[in-house]
Design a protein around this motif. Structure first.
Motif, PDB file in Angstrom:
ATOM      1  N   UNK A  35      29.102  37.057  46.192  1.00 52.69           N
ATOM      2  CA  UNK A  35      30.373  37.768  46.080  1.00 52.69           C
ATOM      3  C   UNK A  35      30.161  39.226  46.462  1.00 52.69           C
ATOM      4  N   UNK A  42      38.013  43.014  41.638  1.00 47.50           N
ATOM      5  CA  UNK A  42      37.347  41.790  41.210  1.00 47.50           C
ATOM      6  C   UNK A  42      36.386  41.303  42.280  1.00 47.50           C
ATOM      7  N   UNK A  43      35.438  40.453  41.905  1.00 49.68           N
ATOM      8  CA  UNK A  43      34.516  39.888  42.902  1.00 49.68           C
ATOM      9  C   UNK A  43      35.278  39.086  43.957  1.00 49.68           C
ATOM     10  N   UNK A  91      27.099  40.577  44.415  1.00 46.36           N
ATOM     11  CA  UNK A  91      26.756  39.747  43.266  1.00 46.36           C
ATOM     12  C   UNK A  91      26.358  38.357  43.719  1.00 46.36           C
ATOM     13  N   UNK A 104      33.370  24.310  41.490  1.00 40.93           N
ATOM     14  CA  UNK A 104      34.118  25.455  40.996  1.00 40.93           C
ATOM     15  C   UNK A 104      34.592  25.224  39.577  1.00 40.93           C
ATOM     16  N   UNK A 108      29.753  29.898  36.169  1.00 44.09           N
ATOM     17  CA  UNK A 108      28.798  30.531  37.053  1.00 44.09           C
ATOM     18  C   UNK A 108      28.068  31.623  36.285  1.00 44.09           C
ATOM     19  N   UNK A 110      26.045  34.990  36.621  1.00 41.53           N
ATOM     20  CA  UNK A 110      25.914  36.075  37.581  1.00 41.53           C
ATOM     21  C   UNK A 110      24.623  36.865  37.382  1.00 41.53           C
ATOM     22  N   UNK A 111      24.081  37.356  38.492  1.00 40.66           N
ATOM     23  CA  UNK A 111      22.988  38.296  38.443  1.00 40.66           C
ATOM     24  C   UNK A 111      23.524  39.712  38.278  1.00 40.66           C
TER      25      UNK A 111
ATOM     26  N   UNK B  31      41.708  24.787  37.677  1.00 43.23           N
ATOM     27  CA  UNK B  31      41.347  25.185  36.323  1.00 43.23           C
ATOM     28  C   UNK B  31      41.333  26.709  36.302  1.00 43.23           C
ATOM     29  N   UNK B  33      39.146  30.060  34.687  1.00 41.66           N
ATOM     30  CA  UNK B  33      37.993  30.567  33.965  1.00 41.66           C
ATOM     31  C   UNK B  33      38.243  32.038  33.654  1.00 41.66           C
ATOM     32  N   UNK B  35      36.229  35.680  32.646  1.00 41.41           N
ATOM     33  CA  UNK B  35      34.967  36.401  32.633  1.00 41.41           C
ATOM     34  C   UNK B  35      35.197  37.796  32.069  1.00 41.41           C
ATOM     35  N   UNK B  37      33.426  41.680  32.105  1.00 41.88           N
ATOM     36  CA  UNK B  37      32.447  42.539  32.768  1.00 41.88           C
ATOM     37  C   UNK B  37      32.422  43.882  32.050  1.00 41.88           C
ATOM     38  N   UNK B  42      27.602  42.930  34.883  1.00 37.46           N
ATOM     39  CA  UNK B  42      28.046  41.860  35.763  1.00 37.46           C
ATOM     40  C   UNK B  42      28.972  40.920  34.991  1.00 37.46           C
ATOM     41  N   UNK B  43      29.781  40.133  35.692  1.00 38.26           N
ATOM     42  CA  UNK B  43      30.688  39.218  35.000  1.00 38.26           C
ATOM     43  C   UNK B  43      29.917  38.205  34.151  1.00 38.26           C
ATOM     44  N   UNK B  45      30.631  34.712  31.846  1.00 37.11           N
ATOM     45  CA  UNK B  45      31.589  33.640  31.587  1.00 37.11           C
ATOM     46  C   UNK B  45      31.997  33.622  30.116  1.00 37.11           C
ATOM     47  N   UNK B  48      36.518  28.160  30.003  1.00 42.40           N
ATOM     48  CA  UNK B  48      37.248  27.476  31.061  1.00 42.40           C
ATOM     49  C   UNK B  48      38.345  26.615  30.437  1.00 42.40           C
ATOM     50  N   UNK B  88      38.468  39.397  33.694  1.00 39.54           N
ATOM     51  CA  UNK B  88      38.923  38.747  34.921  1.00 39.54           C
ATOM     52  C   UNK B  88      39.249  37.279  34.646  1.00 39.54           C
ATOM     53  N   UNK B  92      39.773  28.064  41.001  1.00 38.78           N
ATOM     54  CA  UNK B  92      39.860  27.465  42.323  1.00 38.78           C
ATOM     55  C   UNK B  92      41.287  26.990  42.581  1.00 38.78           C
ATOM     56  N   UNK B  99      35.860  30.035  43.789  1.00 39.65           N
ATOM     57  CA  UNK B  99      36.617  30.783  42.787  1.00 39.65           C
ATOM     58  C   UNK B  99      37.298  31.980  43.415  1.00 39.65           C
ATOM     59  N   UNK B 101      38.998  35.372  42.135  1.00 39.27           N
ATOM     60  CA  UNK B 101      39.098  36.210  40.945  1.00 39.27           C
ATOM     61  C   UNK B 101      40.408  36.982  40.943  1.00 39.27           C
ATOM     62  N   UNK B 102      40.907  37.202  39.745  1.00 37.09           N
ATOM     63  CA  UNK B 102      42.075  38.044  39.571  1.00 37.09           C
ATOM     64  C   UNK B 102      41.711  39.509  39.741  1.00 37.09           C
ATOM     65  N   UNK B 103      42.720  40.345  39.660  1.00 36.19           N
ATOM     66  CA  UNK B 103      42.542  41.784  39.883  1.00 36.19           C
ATOM     67  C   UNK B 103      41.915  42.476  38.681  1.00 36.19           C
TER      68      UNK B 103
END
Lengths: 119, 111
Positions: A35, A42-43, A91, A104, A108, A110-111, B31, B33, B35, B37, B42-43, B45, B48, B88, B92, B99, B101-103
């Motif tokens: 990403x 967002x990513x 990312x 999906x 996930x 993330x690093x 679905x 999800x 997250x 941050x 980083x994001x 999870x 879900x 966030x 999908x 995925x 992502x939202x704003x």
């Protein structure tokens, strides 16, 4: 166990230079995602691998961006002839499941990301 | 194009107040999800949701997935300083594996 690791954490490149960003996913994770995250956003999806197969690269901004995962584990995102608009956090994320699953649909991991600044 | 929007963009609340962020998709999601941050992080999870109308709770956090699977919400009761960060939603689009992502909604807490 260890999480997703990325290196380098920070990279400053002069415009026109090539860069390579590395991602070590969680051991045994089949799926790997890259990403791009701009400041305050967002990513944004770049590309996705299942094992060594790159199944979706629709998010790569241009042909200067190239990703590989030759042995189905470590992945490298390469950016050629960097431009200022490439400055962002990159990312990497991995997910356990792969072929035959709706990848999906699983979380996930993330690093920490690589912050790329192009001057 | 297909996009996922969140409102508000920013939210400042007094510690102990409640917080809600809303997620709206232009098209149906397979679905949703969520997250979190943290600043400089980083994001990570959170949860879900898969079924239409689904509601899930995690301690002070309540997540909902809309009946049409196009919207979702996250509600935090009695916010704490540890809740600071950007939330966030991501999902999908139907028939798609990646995925989107939202704003994001950035939450800050006033102690």
């Amino acid at each position: 166990g260890a999480g997703v690791s990325q290196s380098p954490r920070y990279k400053v490149a002069k415009r026109g230079q090539d860069v390579a960003l590395r991602c070590d996913p969680i051991s045994g994770h089949v799926s790997l995602f890259w990403y791009q995250q701009a400041l305050g956003q967002g990513p944004e999806f770049l590309t996705y691998f299942q094992n060594e197969a790159q199944l979706d690269k629709s998010g790569l901004p241009s042909d200067r961006f190239f990703a590989e995962r030759p042995e189905g584990s470590v992945s490298t995102l390469k950016i050629q002839r960097t431009q200022q608009e490439d400055s962002a956090v990159y990312l990497c994320a991995s997910s356990l499941l792969g072929t035959g699953y709706r990848v999906a649909s699983y979380e996930q991991y993330f690093g920490p990301g690589t912050r790329l600044t192009v001057t | 194009g297909q996009q996922v929007m969140q409102i508000p963009q920013y939210q400042h609340v007094q510690e102990g107040e409640d917080f809600t962020t809303y997620c709206n998709s232009s098209t149906t999601l397979s679905n949703i999800q969520w997250y979190k941050q943290r600043p400089g992080g980083h994001p990570v999870f959170l949860i879900q949701l898969v079924k239409s109308g689904e509601v899930k709770k995690q301690k002070r956090l309540t997540f909902q997935f809309g009946e049409a699977k196009k919207n979702s919400s996250l509600h935090i009761t009695a916010t704490q300083t540890t809740d600071v960060g950007t939330y966030f939603c991501a999902g999908p689009f139907a028939g798609n594996e990646k995925l989107t992502f939202g704003t994001g909604t950035r939450l800050t807490i006033i102690p």
